[in-house]
Design a protein around this motif. Structure first.
Motif, PDB file in Angstrom:
ATOM      1  N   PHE A   1      33.182  18.568  21.272  1.00 50.05           N
ATOM      2  CA  PHE A   1      31.747  18.625  21.517  1.00 50.05           C
ATOM      3  C   PHE A   1      31.352  19.794  22.409  1.00 50.05           C
ATOM      4  O   PHE A   1      30.421  20.533  22.105  1.00 50.05           O
ATOM      5  CB  PHE A   1      31.258  17.307  22.136  1.00 50.05           C
ATOM      6  CG  PHE A   1      29.808  17.334  22.504  1.00 50.05           C
ATOM      7  CD1 PHE A   1      28.841  17.219  21.521  1.00 50.05           C
ATOM      8  CD2 PHE A   1      29.419  17.512  23.819  1.00 50.05           C
ATOM      9  CE1 PHE A   1      27.491  17.264  21.847  1.00 50.05           C
ATOM     10  CE2 PHE A   1      28.080  17.561  24.157  1.00 50.05           C
ATOM     11  CZ  PHE A   1      27.116  17.440  23.176  1.00 50.05           C
ATOM     12  N   LEU A   2      32.041  19.974  23.533  1.00 48.79           N
ATOM     13  CA  LEU A   2      31.687  21.033  24.466  1.00 48.79           C
ATOM     14  C   LEU A   2      31.839  22.412  23.825  1.00 48.79           C
ATOM     15  O   LEU A   2      30.968  23.270  23.977  1.00 48.79           O
ATOM     16  CB  LEU A   2      32.531  20.935  25.739  1.00 48.79           C
ATOM     17  CG  LEU A   2      32.203  21.953  26.834  1.00 48.79           C
ATOM     18  CD1 LEU A   2      30.743  21.825  27.271  1.00 48.79           C
ATOM     19  CD2 LEU A   2      33.133  21.782  28.018  1.00 48.79           C
ATOM     20  N   SER A   3      32.917  22.621  23.095  1.00 45.60           N
ATOM     21  CA  SER A   3      33.124  23.906  22.416  1.00 45.60           C
ATOM     22  C   SER A   3      32.005  24.189  21.422  1.00 45.60           C
ATOM     23  O   SER A   3      31.481  25.305  21.355  1.00 45.60           O
ATOM     24  CB  SER A   3      34.457  23.915  21.683  1.00 45.60           C
ATOM     25  OG  SER A   3      35.509  23.826  22.588  1.00 45.60           O
ATOM     26  N   ARG A   4      31.625  23.187  20.664  1.00 52.55           N
ATOM     27  CA  ARG A   4      30.549  23.362  19.680  1.00 52.55           C
ATOM     28  C   ARG A   4      29.209  23.612  20.359  1.00 52.55           C
ATOM     29  O   ARG A   4      28.433  24.459  19.926  1.00 52.55           O
ATOM     30  CB  ARG A   4      30.461  22.148  18.776  1.00 52.55           C
ATOM     31  CG  ARG A   4      31.634  22.031  17.854  1.00 52.55           C
ATOM     32  CD  ARG A   4      31.558  20.804  17.005  1.00 52.55           C
ATOM     33  NE  ARG A   4      32.763  20.663  16.211  1.00 52.55           N
ATOM     34  CZ  ARG A   4      33.055  19.606  15.513  1.00 52.55           C
ATOM     35  NH1 ARG A   4      32.245  18.573  15.502  1.00 52.55           N
ATOM     36  NH2 ARG A   4      34.165  19.558  14.815  1.00 52.55           N
ATOM     37  N   PHE A   5      28.928  22.877  21.424  1.00 51.62           N
ATOM     38  CA  PHE A   5      27.670  23.064  22.155  1.00 51.62           C
ATOM     39  C   PHE A   5      27.578  24.483  22.714  1.00 51.62           C
ATOM     40  O   PHE A   5      26.548  25.149  22.565  1.00 51.62           O
ATOM     41  CB  PHE A   5      27.552  22.035  23.286  1.00 51.62           C
ATOM     42  CG  PHE A   5      26.337  22.228  24.126  1.00 51.62           C
ATOM     43  CD1 PHE A   5      25.098  21.799  23.676  1.00 51.62           C
ATOM     44  CD2 PHE A   5      26.421  22.858  25.358  1.00 51.62           C
ATOM     45  CE1 PHE A   5      23.950  22.002  24.442  1.00 51.62           C
ATOM     46  CE2 PHE A   5      25.291  23.055  26.130  1.00 51.62           C
ATOM     47  CZ  PHE A   5      24.049  22.621  25.672  1.00 51.62           C
ATOM     48  N   LEU A   6      28.648  24.957  23.349  1.00 50.97           N
ATOM     49  CA  LEU A   6      28.647  26.313  23.912  1.00 50.97           C
ATOM     50  C   LEU A   6      28.512  27.370  22.825  1.00 50.97           C
ATOM     51  O   LEU A   6      27.844  28.388  23.016  1.00 50.97           O
ATOM     52  CB  LEU A   6      29.915  26.537  24.739  1.00 50.97           C
ATOM     53  CG  LEU A   6      30.002  25.727  26.027  1.00 50.97           C
ATOM     54  CD1 LEU A   6      31.368  25.916  26.676  1.00 50.97           C
ATOM     55  CD2 LEU A   6      28.888  26.100  26.995  1.00 50.97           C
ATOM     56  N   MET A   7      29.137  27.139  21.690  1.00 53.94           N
ATOM     57  CA  MET A   7      29.029  28.085  20.580  1.00 53.94           C
ATOM     58  C   MET A   7      27.590  28.162  20.084  1.00 53.94           C
ATOM     59  O   MET A   7      27.045  29.250  19.895  1.00 53.94           O
ATOM     60  CB  MET A   7      29.957  27.664  19.439  1.00 53.94           C
ATOM     61  CG  MET A   7      29.922  28.596  18.249  1.00 53.94           C
ATOM     62  SD  MET A   7      31.015  28.087  16.906  1.00 53.94           S
ATOM     63  CE  MET A   7      30.259  26.570  16.392  1.00 53.94           C
ATOM     64  N   ILE A   8      26.958  27.022  19.877  1.00 57.40           N
ATOM     65  CA  ILE A   8      25.568  27.004  19.409  1.00 57.40           C
ATOM     66  C   ILE A   8      24.649  27.671  20.428  1.00 57.40           C
ATOM     67  O   ILE A   8      23.777  28.470  20.067  1.00 57.40           O
ATOM     68  CB  ILE A   8      25.124  25.560  19.099  1.00 57.40           C
ATOM     69  CG1 ILE A   8      25.871  25.054  17.877  1.00 57.40           C
ATOM     70  CG2 ILE A   8      23.619  25.484  18.878  1.00 57.40           C
ATOM     71  CD1 ILE A   8      25.744  23.563  17.641  1.00 57.40           C
ATOM     72  N   PHE A   9      24.837  27.380  21.690  1.00 55.61           N
ATOM     73  CA  PHE A   9      24.028  27.991  22.746  1.00 55.61           C
ATOM     74  C   PHE A   9      24.212  29.504  22.748  1.00 55.61           C
ATOM     75  O   PHE A   9      23.241  30.263  22.845  1.00 55.61           O
ATOM     76  CB  PHE A   9      24.401  27.394  24.106  1.00 55.61           C
ATOM     77  CG  PHE A   9      23.578  27.930  25.234  1.00 55.61           C
ATOM     78  CD1 PHE A   9      22.255  27.546  25.383  1.00 55.61           C
ATOM     79  CD2 PHE A   9      24.127  28.819  26.140  1.00 55.61           C
ATOM     80  CE1 PHE A   9      21.483  28.042  26.417  1.00 55.61           C
ATOM     81  CE2 PHE A   9      23.370  29.322  27.177  1.00 55.61           C
ATOM     82  CZ  PHE A   9      22.041  28.937  27.321  1.00 55.61           C
ATOM     83  N   ASN A  10      25.445  29.958  22.608  1.00 58.50           N
ATOM     84  CA  ASN A  10      25.738  31.388  22.573  1.00 58.50           C
ATOM     85  C   ASN A  10      25.060  32.073  21.389  1.00 58.50           C
ATOM     86  O   ASN A  10      24.506  33.166  21.516  1.00 58.50           O
ATOM     87  CB  ASN A  10      27.254  31.596  22.535  1.00 58.50           C
ATOM     88  CG  ASN A  10      27.649  33.028  22.722  1.00 58.50           C
ATOM     89  OD1 ASN A  10      26.897  33.843  23.236  1.00 58.50           O
ATOM     90  ND2 ASN A  10      28.846  33.351  22.304  1.00 58.50           N
ATOM     91  N   PHE A  11      25.080  31.434  20.224  1.00 57.59           N
ATOM     92  CA  PHE A  11      24.436  32.013  19.055  1.00 57.59           C
ATOM     93  C   PHE A  11      22.924  32.033  19.203  1.00 57.59           C
ATOM     94  O   PHE A  11      22.260  32.934  18.719  1.00 57.59           O
ATOM     95  CB  PHE A  11      24.843  31.277  17.784  1.00 57.59           C
ATOM     96  CG  PHE A  11      26.287  31.483  17.427  1.00 57.59           C
ATOM     97  CD1 PHE A  11      26.882  32.723  17.546  1.00 57.59           C
ATOM     98  CD2 PHE A  11      27.061  30.437  16.972  1.00 57.59           C
ATOM     99  CE1 PHE A  11      28.211  32.926  17.224  1.00 57.59           C
ATOM    100  CE2 PHE A  11      28.391  30.626  16.652  1.00 57.59           C
ATOM    101  CZ  PHE A  11      28.967  31.876  16.783  1.00 57.59           C
ATOM    102  N   PHE A  12      22.378  31.058  19.884  1.00 56.15           N
ATOM    103  CA  PHE A  12      20.939  31.033  20.155  1.00 56.15           C
ATOM    104  C   PHE A  12      20.535  32.259  20.973  1.00 56.15           C
ATOM    105  O   PHE A  12      19.507  32.876  20.714  1.00 56.15           O
ATOM    106  CB  PHE A  12      20.562  29.748  20.886  1.00 56.15           C
ATOM    107  CG  PHE A  12      19.119  29.667  21.252  1.00 56.15           C
ATOM    108  CD1 PHE A  12      18.156  29.425  20.287  1.00 56.15           C
ATOM    109  CD2 PHE A  12      18.721  29.836  22.569  1.00 56.15           C
ATOM    110  CE1 PHE A  12      16.817  29.362  20.618  1.00 56.15           C
ATOM    111  CE2 PHE A  12      17.389  29.778  22.911  1.00 56.15           C
ATOM    112  CZ  PHE A  12      16.432  29.532  21.940  1.00 56.15           C
ATOM    113  N   LEU A  13      21.364  32.634  21.935  1.00 55.30           N
ATOM    114  CA  LEU A  13      21.073  33.793  22.777  1.00 55.30           C
ATOM    115  C   LEU A  13      21.179  35.117  22.023  1.00 55.30           C
ATOM    116  O   LEU A  13      20.529  36.087  22.380  1.00 55.30           O
ATOM    117  CB  LEU A  13      22.010  33.814  23.985  1.00 55.30           C
ATOM    118  CG  LEU A  13      21.851  32.676  24.982  1.00 55.30           C
ATOM    119  CD1 LEU A  13      22.904  32.774  26.076  1.00 55.30           C
ATOM    120  CD2 LEU A  13      20.458  32.665  25.586  1.00 55.30           C
TER     121      LEU A  13
END
Length: 89
Positions: free
Chosen positions: A65-77
């Motif tokens: 979950f944490l890896s996926r959340f950070l990845m999505i947040f990074n792509f949002f930026l």
């Protein structure tokens, strides 16, 4: 399509599945040579997908979950112009 400058493609399945979508991705790069094409793929496919000249960057899809959340947040930026999901997950 002139305003699209960066595309993120989500393709996390196996070799054959990527090969099916490769002609589409290549034609997108051919039609719009200035766009950057980034692919999210499995660790299993990463080196294989990096070998294609029309792919500019490869990201590995990690479990958890944490890896996926950070990845999505990074792509949002990164502010992608277009995000395509080409797998069945």
């Amino acid at each position: 399509m002139d305003e699209i400058n960066k595309v993120l493609i989500y393709r996390t399945d196996r070799y054959g599945d990527f090969l099916i979508s490769a002609p589409f991705i290549k034609s997108l790069k051919f039609k719009y040579p200035k766009i950057k094409i980034h692919i999210i793929c499995s660790n299993y496919n990463a080196n294989f997908i990096k070998s294609f000249p029309f792919v500019d960057k490869v990201f590995i899809y990690r479990e958890g979950f944490l890896s996926r959340f950070l990845m999505i947040f990074n792509f949002f930026l990164k502010k992608y112009s277009l995000i395509l999901i080409l797998d069945g997950k």
